[in-house]
Write an enzyme that holds these catalytic residues in place. Structure first.
Site, short mmCIF file in Angstrom:
data_model
loop_
_atom_site.label_atom_id
_atom_site.label_comp_id
_atom_site.label_asym_id
_atom_site.label_seq_id
_atom_site.Cartn_x
_atom_site.Cartn_y
_atom_site.Cartn_z
N ASP A 68 -0.16 4.26 -20.14
CA ASP A 68 -0.27 2.87 -20.54
C ASP A 68 -0.83 2.75 -21.97
O ASP A 68 -1.70 3.53 -22.36
CB ASP A 68 -1.20 2.15 -19.55
CG ASP A 68 -1.33 0.68 -19.81
OD1 ASP A 68 -0.31 -0.03 -19.70
OD2 ASP A 68 -2.46 0.23 -20.12
N GLU A 79 3.87 4.47 -23.27
CA GLU A 79 4.24 3.09 -23.57
C GLU A 79 3.93 2.82 -25.05
O GLU A 79 2.77 2.74 -25.44
CB GLU A 79 3.47 2.11 -22.69
CG GLU A 79 3.86 0.67 -22.98
CD GLU A 79 2.91 -0.35 -22.37
OE1 GLU A 79 3.36 -1.47 -22.08
OE2 GLU A 79 1.71 -0.03 -22.21
N ASP A 90 0.82 -1.21 0.00
CA ASP A 90 0.00 0.00 0.00
C ASP A 90 0.86 1.26 0.00
O ASP A 90 2.09 1.21 -0.01
CB ASP A 90 -0.96 0.00 1.19
CG ASP A 90 -0.26 -0.24 2.53
OD1 ASP A 90 0.93 0.14 2.65
OD2 ASP A 90 -0.88 -0.80 3.45
#
Length: 615
Positions: free
Chosen positions: A327, A356, A162
């Protein structure tokens, strides 16, 4: 009398519940004054809210009210550019119904926010999978409102890492020489399984409660900034998760790409610029879903594009971000993603975004970088400052196996990669890496061979561009991708209470972990202080006997790098490299600390690397 009073109270309670339920969400939840973006589109969501009329008695100018085929949405565009910070009230009215009111807040903008500086070639980026890095707060390992619960025994399950775990270990990153942190997505992902990677998001204005809260994310940015480190958010423009609340109740049929329904992408990104492409192949690349649980967003829909632009800006402004990694950048509608990128860079001119673009040809990767000479051929400009150097990654994952060099094997692969730098608009703004969360781990590919890690890491730390390190590589972590993605996304040792040893602690690292860490730290910390390695020019020589030599230099400083990938010790005739050495007669070898004489010859052991600060 009591019965009548009870019935009246029940009626009022029910009526009150109905009116409150009619505005369940307002996005963005707030905004800021004095933003470059002069128009703001506010989405109101609730049962039948689209059947109400919208007005305001404040000085807010409503430019547009867009209602869709779904009566549960209304998109209200206001002129926010000249509004001062404060609360502004919207009224929703309908004949025969009680008016609804909703307050929207404009906050004061942090001074200097627009001029924030993003990551660049002076940085070294550390990539983590937050669920697998460190569990700082075991109490949030599971969340009652989220489907998947923590189960560390499952390779593809949630393990409990976390935000607090990241914050607790920032000193470790600082010691390593890291200056920027890229975490895979942290926004809510309510998939029933495999939600730990968080690329199938279910709410893009909310940190997943199993990682922490929005405030925790902002706190992470603040703690990084205190250490002169930067935070990069992994942003997903191409798709959401099928559990996203808007996917469950689509604002418009074409909010996502439909065929109708689901069809998978063919993943052939070359169709984005293939002059001979079929429209069928092109559509199935760009409009096809990334997976069956990741519906493909339609960036050619202005409502979708505006929503994504505002959400991205909201996170930058709210949490104090220093960059995005986007992404699957090249799967997006290319005109839409160019507008998205430009809007962000217009708001923050010195910000940085790396996309990406997982391709295996420099020209095809270059196409997606801002002002690309390749993109210009088709009159296309993505506005994207940075792309990932996947061709260098390809070379790194094969060439160190090739000890017997030939015309196209061995270190010539590195040389040829940099030969093609003329195809890029900005080689300083490339991300270079040995591996990431989607690739095989370097130390698995090379079977834990430290010398091969030394050669590769020396290269990553010294070539042009911004180096990126995948968590755990710096302590020799391995993992067989053939056994599933979870095998390369292991828990970092020491990140969980009860772990047998902690690689976060120098005292507890194994001998092997220390060997890897010490080398990586030495390289990255040297790079941090050396401007020639950050923004200097590069001079490379044709490899001979599988020995690759290059220089990084500026007016004040010159660094020589020698990588011997052969199985034998090699002796270099330094006359060949006089152009790089120039007047230097000696140097300091940074990795060993030894003084080096640069007279006629220089010897280098087999499978080794030298990093020489010329004197």
């Amino acid at each position: 009398m009591k019965t009548k009073l009870y019935n009246l109270m029940l009626f009022l309670m029910l009526f009150s519940g109905i009116t409150q339920a009619q505005i369940d969400k307002m996005e963005p939840p707030f905004w800021w004054s004095d933003m470059h973006l002069e128009e703001l589109q506010i989405m109101f969501y609730g049962k039948d809210i689209g059947t109400y009329e919208v007005s305001t008695e404040d000085e807010v100018i409503i430019n547009n009210i867009r209602k869709t085929e779904n009566p549960n949405y209304v998109f209200v565009t206001i002129n926010s550019g000249d509004l001062a910070a404060g609360d502004y009230e919207f009224t929703f009215s309908k004949k025969g119904k009680k008016n609804l009111k909703k307050t929207f807040e404009l906050k004061e903008r942090t001074e200097g926010s627009a001029l924030r500086e993003g990551f660049d070639a002076s940085d070294a980026i550390y990539l983590i999978m937050p669920d697998r890095f460190a569990n700082g707060n075991p109490e949030n390992d599971s969340a009652p409102e989220m489907q998947e619960k923590a189960d560390r025994s499952k390779q593809g399950g949630r393990h409990g890492g976390d935000l607090q775990g990241v914050i607790d270990n920032l000193d470790y990153l600082d010691d390593l020489g890291i200056t920027a942190l890229w975490s895979t997505p942290l926004l809510a992902d309510d998939d029933a399984g495999y939600s730990y990677h968080t690329y199938a998001q279910s709410d893009v204005y909310k940190i997943d409660p199993r990682y922490g809260t929005n405030e925790d994310y902002k706190r992470l940015a603040d703690e990084l900034h205190k250490k002169d480190m930067k935070l990069i958010m992994d942003y997903v423009t191409n798709h959401w998760g099928s559990e996203h609340w808007m996917i469950q109740d689509l604002p418009t049929y074409d909010w996502i790409h439909q065929f109708p329904g689901y069809e998978n992408s063919n993943y052939r990104m070359t169709t984005q610029y293939d002059p001979h492409k079929s429209e069928h192949d092109f559509k199935y690349c760009v409009d096809g879903w990334f997976t069956s649980t990741m519906p493909d967003l339609n960036q050619s829909n202005p409502l979708v594009l505006n929503y994504l632009i505002q959400n991205a800006i909201w996170w930058i402004e709210y949490s104090g971000l220093d960059g995005f990694r986007v992404d699957t950048y090249s799967y997006n509608d290319k005109e839409g993603i160019a507008k998205w990128t430009k809007a962000i860079m217009d708001e923050y001119p010195y910000f940085n975004i790396v996309g990406e673009v997982w391709m295996h040809d420099q020209a095809q990767i270059s196409y997606w970088q801002k002002d690309s000479p390749i993109g210009a051929i088709q009159d296309y400009n993505s506005n994207l400052p940075s792309v990932m150097d996947f061709t260098l990654h390809d070379a790194i994952t094969s060439m160190f196996h090739e000890e017997d060099a030939s015309w196209d094997r061995g270190m010539i692969k590195a040389y040829d990669n940099f030969v093609n730098d003329f195809l890029y608009a900005d080689t300083d703004n490339l991300m270079v890496f040995m591996g990431n969360h989607d690739t095989g781990r370097f130390n698995e590919i090379y079977d834990g061979d430290f010398q091969k890690y030394k050669m590769a890491m020396t290269m990553i730390a010294t070539v042009r561009g911004t180096p990126q390190l995948y968590y755990g590589d710096e302590i020799g972590m391995r993992g067989d991708k053939g056994k599933g993605d979870g095998a390369i996304r292991q828990d970092f040792p020491g990140g969980w209470k009860g772990d047998k040893q902690s690689a976060f602690s120098a005292e507890e690292r194994t001998e092997t972990q220390s060997q890897y860490f010490d080398l990586t730290s030495k390289l990255l910390n040297f790079r941090k202080e050396n401007e020639a390695l950050q923004f200097g020019e590069m001079l490379q020589f044709l490899p001979k006997n599988n020995v690759y030599v290059y220089f990084r230099y500026n007016d004040e400083n010159r660094v020589m790098v020698v990588i011997n990938n052969s199985a034998e010790e090699q002796t270099l005739d330094l006359k060949k490299y006089a152009e790089g050495i120039q007047d230097s007669t000696s140097g300091k070898e940074i990795i060993s600390g030894e003084d080096i004489q640069l007279k006629e010859n220089l010897s280098i052991r087999a499978q080794d690397a030298l990093l020489i600060q010329l004197q």
